[in-house]
Design a protein around this motif. Sequence first.
Motif, PDB file in Angstrom:
ATOM      1  N   MET A   1       0.838  -1.204   0.000  1.00 57.38           N
ATOM      2  CA  MET A   1       0.000   0.000   0.000  1.00 57.38           C
ATOM      3  C   MET A   1       0.873   1.256   0.000  1.00 57.38           C
ATOM      4  O   MET A   1       2.041   1.221   0.410  1.00 57.38           O
ATOM      5  CB  MET A   1      -0.927   0.007   1.222  1.00 57.38           C
ATOM      6  N   THR A   2       0.287   2.357  -0.422  1.00 55.33           N
ATOM      7  CA  THR A   2       1.014   3.618  -0.523  1.00 55.33           C
ATOM      8  C   THR A   2       1.319   4.177   0.858  1.00 55.33           C
ATOM      9  O   THR A   2       0.445   4.232   1.733  1.00 55.33           O
ATOM     10  CB  THR A   2       0.189   4.639  -1.316  1.00 55.33           C
ATOM     11  N   ALA A   3       2.544   4.606   1.073  1.00 58.49           N
ATOM     12  CA  ALA A   3       2.924   5.192   2.356  1.00 58.49           C
ATOM     13  C   ALA A   3       2.277   6.565   2.518  1.00 58.49           C
ATOM     14  O   ALA A   3       2.117   7.309   1.539  1.00 58.49           O
ATOM     15  CB  ALA A   3       4.436   5.318   2.444  1.00 58.49           C
ATOM     16  N   PRO A   4       1.901   6.945   3.746  1.00 56.97           N
ATOM     17  CA  PRO A   4       1.308   8.274   3.962  1.00 56.97           C
ATOM     18  C   PRO A   4       2.192   9.410   3.471  1.00 56.97           C
ATOM     19  O   PRO A   4       1.698  10.391   2.908  1.00 56.97           O
ATOM     20  CB  PRO A   4       1.120   8.324   5.482  1.00 56.97           C
ATOM     21  N   VAL A   5       3.533   9.292   3.666  1.00 58.25           N
ATOM     22  CA  VAL A   5       4.415  10.379   3.223  1.00 58.25           C
ATOM     23  C   VAL A   5       4.394  10.522   1.702  1.00 58.25           C
ATOM     24  O   VAL A   5       4.612  11.622   1.178  1.00 58.25           O
ATOM     25  CB  VAL A   5       5.859  10.177   3.726  1.00 58.25           C
ATOM     26  N   ALA A   6       4.121   9.439   0.990  1.00 56.08           N
ATOM     27  CA  ALA A   6       4.051   9.512  -0.466  1.00 56.08           C
ATOM     28  C   ALA A   6       2.809  10.280  -0.911  1.00 56.08           C
ATOM     29  O   ALA A   6       2.863  11.101  -1.843  1.00 56.08           O
ATOM     30  CB  ALA A   6       4.060   8.112  -1.067  1.00 56.08           C
ATOM     31  N   VAL A   7       1.667  10.024  -0.279  1.00 52.15           N
ATOM     32  CA  VAL A   7       0.441  10.754  -0.606  1.00 52.15           C
ATOM     33  C   VAL A   7       0.612  12.233  -0.276  1.00 52.15           C
ATOM     34  O   VAL A   7       0.242  13.118  -1.060  1.00 52.15           O
ATOM     35  CB  VAL A   7      -0.755  10.159   0.165  1.00 52.15           C
ATOM     36  N   PHE A   8       1.203  12.517   0.890  1.00 53.21           N
ATOM     37  CA  PHE A   8       1.429  13.901   1.305  1.00 53.21           C
ATOM     38  C   PHE A   8       2.396  14.598   0.343  1.00 53.21           C
ATOM     39  O   PHE A   8       2.166  15.731  -0.089  1.00 53.21           O
ATOM     40  CB  PHE A   8       1.970  13.924   2.731  1.00 53.21           C
ATOM     41  N   GLY A   9       3.475  13.916  -0.009  1.00 53.96           N
ATOM     42  CA  GLY A   9       4.454  14.503  -0.914  1.00 53.96           C
ATOM     43  C   GLY A   9       3.880  14.817  -2.275  1.00 53.96           C
ATOM     44  O   GLY A   9       4.168  15.874  -2.862  1.00 53.96           O
ATOM     45  N   ALA A  10       3.057  13.921  -2.800  1.00 52.48           N
ATOM     46  CA  ALA A  10       2.435  14.164  -4.101  1.00 52.48           C
ATOM     47  C   ALA A  10       1.515  15.382  -4.043  1.00 52.48           C
ATOM     48  O   ALA A  10       1.464  16.186  -4.983  1.00 52.48           O
ATOM     49  CB  ALA A  10       1.655  12.929  -4.535  1.00 52.48           C
ATOM     50  N   ALA A  11       0.793  15.539  -2.937  1.00 58.30           N
ATOM     51  CA  ALA A  11      -0.085  16.701  -2.784  1.00 58.30           C
ATOM     52  C   ALA A  11       0.731  17.988  -2.715  1.00 58.30           C
ATOM     53  O   ALA A  11       0.359  19.010  -3.305  1.00 58.30           O
ATOM     54  CB  ALA A  11      -0.936  16.543  -1.532  1.00 58.30           C
ATOM     55  N   LEU A  12       1.851  17.947  -2.002  1.00 64.04           N
ATOM     56  CA  LEU A  12       2.704  19.131  -1.915  1.00 64.04           C
ATOM     57  C   LEU A  12       3.225  19.538  -3.293  1.00 64.04           C
ATOM     58  O   LEU A  12       3.276  20.732  -3.624  1.00 64.04           O
ATOM     59  CB  LEU A  12       3.885  18.863  -0.987  1.00 64.04           C
ATOM     60  N   ARG A  13       3.602  18.561  -4.103  1.00 65.89           N
ATOM     61  CA  ARG A  13       4.110  18.889  -5.432  1.00 65.89           C
ATOM     62  C   ARG A  13       3.043  19.576  -6.271  1.00 65.89           C
ATOM     63  O   ARG A  13       3.334  20.521  -7.024  1.00 65.89           O
ATOM     64  CB  ARG A  13       4.616  17.619  -6.125  1.00 65.89           C
ATOM     65  N   ARG A  14       1.790  19.107  -6.159  1.00 68.84           N
ATOM     66  CA  ARG A  14       0.721  19.745  -6.927  1.00 68.84           C
ATOM     67  C   ARG A  14       0.454  21.157  -6.423  1.00 68.84           C
ATOM     68  O   ARG A  14       0.208  22.067  -7.216  1.00 68.84           O
ATOM     69  CB  ARG A  14      -0.548  18.883  -6.874  1.00 68.84           C
ATOM     70  N   VAL A  15       0.477  21.344  -5.111  1.00 67.75           N
ATOM     71  CA  VAL A  15       0.269  22.677  -4.556  1.00 67.75           C
ATOM     72  C   VAL A  15       1.339  23.637  -5.053  1.00 67.75           C
ATOM     73  O   VAL A  15       1.062  24.777  -5.429  1.00 67.75           O
ATOM     74  CB  VAL A  15       0.246  22.623  -3.009  1.00 67.75           C
ATOM     75  N   GLU A  16       2.591  23.185  -5.070  1.00 68.40           N
ATOM     76  CA  GLU A  16       3.683  24.026  -5.545  1.00 68.40           C
ATOM     77  C   GLU A  16       3.493  24.408  -7.012  1.00 68.40           C
ATOM     78  O   GLU A  16       3.929  25.484  -7.446  1.00 68.40           O
ATOM     79  CB  GLU A  16       5.017  23.307  -5.349  1.00 68.40           C
TER      80      GLU A  16
END
Length: 217
Positions: A1-16
């Motif tokens: 399963m996807t790690a929480p930090v991976a989901v968070f990191g992907a969201a941060l990249r989109r926000v940036e």
Amino acid sequence: MTAPVAVFGAALRRVERGEPAALRLVAPDGTPVRELDRNAWHRGLRPGDGALVERCPDGTVDLGCGPGRLTGALAATGRRVLGVDVSPQAVRYARRHGAPVVRQDLFGPLPGEGGWTGALLADGNIGIGGDPVRLLRRCRRLVRPGGAVLVEVDPPGAGSWSGPVALADDASDGPASAPFAWAFVAADDLAALAESAALHVTETWTEAGRWFVSLQA
């Protein structure tokens, strides 16, 4: 399963990149638990941050700092500060914008153990690890005798809770993360938890609909 930090990191990249991101905590079965405030991922201060930043002493460790919103604000005032986060993407963005941070589990060894003047748990980070008493005890070990622990909490009467959650991004087609332990703490429950961690409440305040408590070791 996807790690929480991976989901968070992907969201941060989109926000940036200026793209949508809508993180929320869900139960392992997908039932919504809580939406996360998107403003917490940005560099600019959000409503309610002003009085919190003012109360942070010189020599504050910002636990779960994310992309460094508060760490950067404190550094800009000339105060000594260190942000701590497990997300490589958050740490990268924080450093890029001048915030001093380390990528580390806050329960692992950290620079300045026992010598910080203050520890900061903002944006719901009192929930990290799912055991607020354990987390507060960790904060007490990080700060020097008489040091402050500044905590953002839920409003009085909201109730406290701990259990497994997953991180989901409604603006992404990706799956929710693997489950992890989290907690919510209401303002009127924090004093008893703090006492179990050899801390006591010195101040409670509210600003812009947010609630904060200052504890002392």
